[in-house]
Write an enzyme that holds these catalytic residues in place. Sequence first.
Site, mmCIF file in Angstrom:
data_model
loop_
_atom_site.group_PDB
_atom_site.id
_atom_site.type_symbol
_atom_site.label_atom_id
_atom_site.label_comp_id
_atom_site.label_asym_id
_atom_site.label_seq_id
_atom_site.Cartn_x
_atom_site.Cartn_y
_atom_site.Cartn_z
ATOM 1 N N CYS A 11 4.438 -10.247 6.934
ATOM 2 C CA CYS A 11 5.724 -9.547 7.017
ATOM 3 C C CYS A 11 6.124 -9.213 8.440
ATOM 4 O O CYS A 11 7.315 -9.206 8.776
ATOM 5 C CB CYS A 11 5.714 -8.287 6.147
ATOM 6 S SG CYS A 11 4.494 -7.050 6.643
ATOM 7 N N HIS A 275 4.192 -2.111 5.916
ATOM 8 C CA HIS A 275 5.039 -3.250 5.526
ATOM 9 C C HIS A 275 6.313 -3.268 6.372
ATOM 10 O O HIS A 275 7.039 -2.275 6.434
ATOM 11 C CB HIS A 275 5.397 -3.170 4.048
ATOM 12 C CG HIS A 275 6.257 -4.301 3.575
ATOM 13 N ND1 HIS A 275 5.863 -5.626 3.697
ATOM 14 C CD2 HIS A 275 7.489 -4.331 3.000
ATOM 15 C CE1 HIS A 275 6.819 -6.413 3.211
ATOM 16 N NE2 HIS A 275 7.807 -5.639 2.786
#
Length: 360
Positions: A11, A275
Amino acid sequence: MKGIQGHYNSCYMDSTLFGLFACSSVLDSLLFMATHRQEAAIQTTLLQQIVNPLRRYGFVPSCNVMKLRKQLQQEGYSDHTFATDEKDPEEFLTLVVQKILQLDPLLKLTAEGKVQENSCYQIFLDQKHTLVLPTVQQLFEHSLHWSGLALAEIPSCLILQMPRFGKNFKMFDKIIPSLELDISDILSESPRECVLCGELAGLACADCFTDPTFGRTGFKLFCLTCSEKVHLHPTRKAHQPSRVRLPKGYPQGARPPLPREKLQLFAVLCIETSHYVSFVRHGPRPQDWLFFDSMADREGDQDGYNIPQVQECPEVERYLQMSPAELACQLPREMEGVAKRLFCDASMYLYQSPSMCLYR
């Protein structure tokens, strides 16, 4: 299936690539500059398997990004965990932009006549700062003031890392995005206006930076006459203004108004619970925002795959138009759509200069 498909701790790279290339061409020189044979393979993967399909089809499969990660690992540019472990966007950018493709430094700062070069700028603040709900403009100015730095030249691309400690601790609950970053008073050699009368400034006073008489924050520049009057005040007599350096050949008789140098925000990288996601501006209006998450959904378990998502998020405009007092009262969990992530989880801001983009 929109954007860049995430896979196995990717990510940080997905969000960085989407932020840099989805709606901006400021770093396209990376894709076409001359390179050595070893670096050319990485450049080709970046251009032909990531940027081109992203712009043409709006989708990049995870295998393309994994190929780039393995190349970075196999060629010995990084440690053996680059294709498996979570990294930071700064680590990825420094590796590709600075070490591999060796693009001219994006950022040049000056301090006492010495120039420092880098690809990103980490914002640091004095522990005595009084900021509570800062804008990016205020954070950047405070950091440069505290560090005694100035911009040596106008950057075509400015990458700012927000003040955070690790992935969890944030110095501020919210940061207000500055859609434009005014760098006129931050350039080391640039004609600037007196903060009081508007005439050409000849002196800058670092000690007046936080003086509430002239505004709570910001660099304070004065013409010779105004500086003399301002520093007659008993609380300012000990101040030591410094000379403002003008560019070589600048006409002595030039009069304000002077042009302002401004950078435009084009992307923001955000992190929450390890994230990364990104926000990208796709137009000039305040509501022209896209939100990208490379792992927004998933199909299957261990043998499944991630489903990336790109969505419009015009709700951001509502919060950008609020006063600082209104925004401070907004509870993150009650903010509409994905706006909370932009205001509360920002990790890196990306700015571009429309004029300098044409030359670099």
